[in-house]
Design an enzyme around this catalytic site. Structure first.
Site, short mmCIF file in Angstrom:
data_model
loop_
_atom_site.label_atom_id
_atom_site.label_comp_id
_atom_site.label_asym_id
_atom_site.label_seq_id
_atom_site.Cartn_x
_atom_site.Cartn_y
_atom_site.Cartn_z
N ASP A 11 0.87 -1.18 0.00
CA ASP A 11 0.00 0.00 0.00
C ASP A 11 0.91 1.23 0.00
OD1 ASP A 11 0.90 0.23 2.61
OD2 ASP A 11 -1.09 0.25 3.53
N HIS A 12 0.32 2.40 0.21
CA HIS A 12 1.11 3.64 0.18
C HIS A 12 2.23 3.62 1.23
CE1 HIS A 12 -2.25 3.99 2.93
NE2 HIS A 12 -1.54 4.85 3.64
N CYS A 68 3.23 -3.22 4.04
CA CYS A 68 2.35 -2.10 4.45
C CYS A 68 3.01 -1.47 5.68
CB CYS A 68 0.92 -2.56 4.70
SG CYS A 68 0.69 -3.74 6.04
N THR A 70 2.57 -1.91 8.93
CA THR A 70 2.92 -2.88 9.98
C THR A 70 3.16 -4.30 9.46
OG1 THR A 70 0.59 -3.43 10.25
CG2 THR A 70 1.45 -1.67 11.66
N GLY A 73 -1.99 -5.88 8.35
CA GLY A 73 -3.17 -5.88 7.47
C GLY A 73 -2.95 -6.75 6.25
N HIS A 101 9.75 -24.49 8.59
CA HIS A 101 8.73 -25.18 9.37
C HIS A 101 7.32 -25.02 8.80
CE1 HIS A 101 11.08 -25.49 13.44
NE2 HIS A 101 11.87 -25.70 12.39
N ARG A 112 7.10 0.61 8.66
CA ARG A 112 7.24 1.61 9.72
C ARG A 112 7.99 1.06 10.93
NH1 ARG A 112 1.01 3.66 8.78
NH2 ARG A 112 1.49 5.10 7.08
N HIS A 136 7.36 -31.53 9.59
CA HIS A 136 6.66 -30.26 9.37
C HIS A 136 5.60 -30.40 8.27
CE1 HIS A 136 9.52 -28.46 12.01
NE2 HIS A 136 10.52 -28.89 11.26
N ARG A 139 2.17 -31.19 9.53
CA ARG A 139 1.52 -30.04 10.19
C ARG A 139 1.00 -29.04 9.17
NH1 ARG A 139 6.67 -30.17 14.27
NH2 ARG A 139 6.01 -32.02 15.40
#
Ligand code: RB5
Length: 152
Positions: A11-12, A68, A70, A73, A101, A112, A136, A139
């Site tokens: 995103d921006h 993004c 964080t 999202g 895994h 950010r 793995h 799972r």
């Protein structure tokens, strides 16, 4: 470097970092597809998560990278697409473990909260580490079974 195509999106908030990651991948000889966004104007991360997820679902691209603010999202949105196993990663070692895994096929990052050097180190681990299989695999198969349980 593996002969795979990596699909990118942001995103921006993640645009600048996505562009830098794209440059890094291209210098490594990795094929990339960029689903946008294409500038820093405000936009909605689920639109780009969907575009990237669809490339993974259809097998047109083998791995995806989404950025993004964080990474959260993007991870939530792209994990709604069948066949996607996305992980939001802040440390290179976790990138390695997410591949070994969890057979994660989409990396999400938060521009950010990490600098470019770390983002490149995470990307490098993510794209170069194979799935370990073995115990793995069972799972990861169970994750796929959960997805199937809720598909129409
Ligand atoms: C945009 O401000 C921000 O919400 C987005 O980039 C992302 O961090 C969402 O998870």
């Amino acid at each position: 470097m593996k002969n795979i195509t990596i699909v990118l999106g942001s995103d921006h908030a993640g645009f600048e970092m996505k562009e830098q990651i794209k440059k890094y991948l291209e210098t490594q000889g990795v094929k990339v597809q960029d689903m946008g966004c294409n500038n820093t104007e405000s936009c909605d991360y689920p639109d780009f998560a969907l575009a990237v997820g669809e490339k993974i679902r259809t097998g047109q691209c083998q791995q995806g990278i989404l950025v993004c603010g964080t990474g959260v999202g993007m991870a939530i949105a792209v994990n709604k697409v069948p066949g996607v196993r996305a992980a939001n990663i802040f440390e290179p070692e976790i990138a390695q473990l997410a591949r070994e895994h969890n057979n994660a096929n989409v990396l999400t990052m938060g521009s950010r909260f990490i600098d470019l050097e770390k983002a490149v180190a995470i990307t490098e681990k993510f794209i170069n580490t194979p799935f370990a299989g073995d115990r793995h695999a069972k799972r990861v198969d169970k994750i796929t079974a959960i997805e199937k349980q809720y598909s129409l």
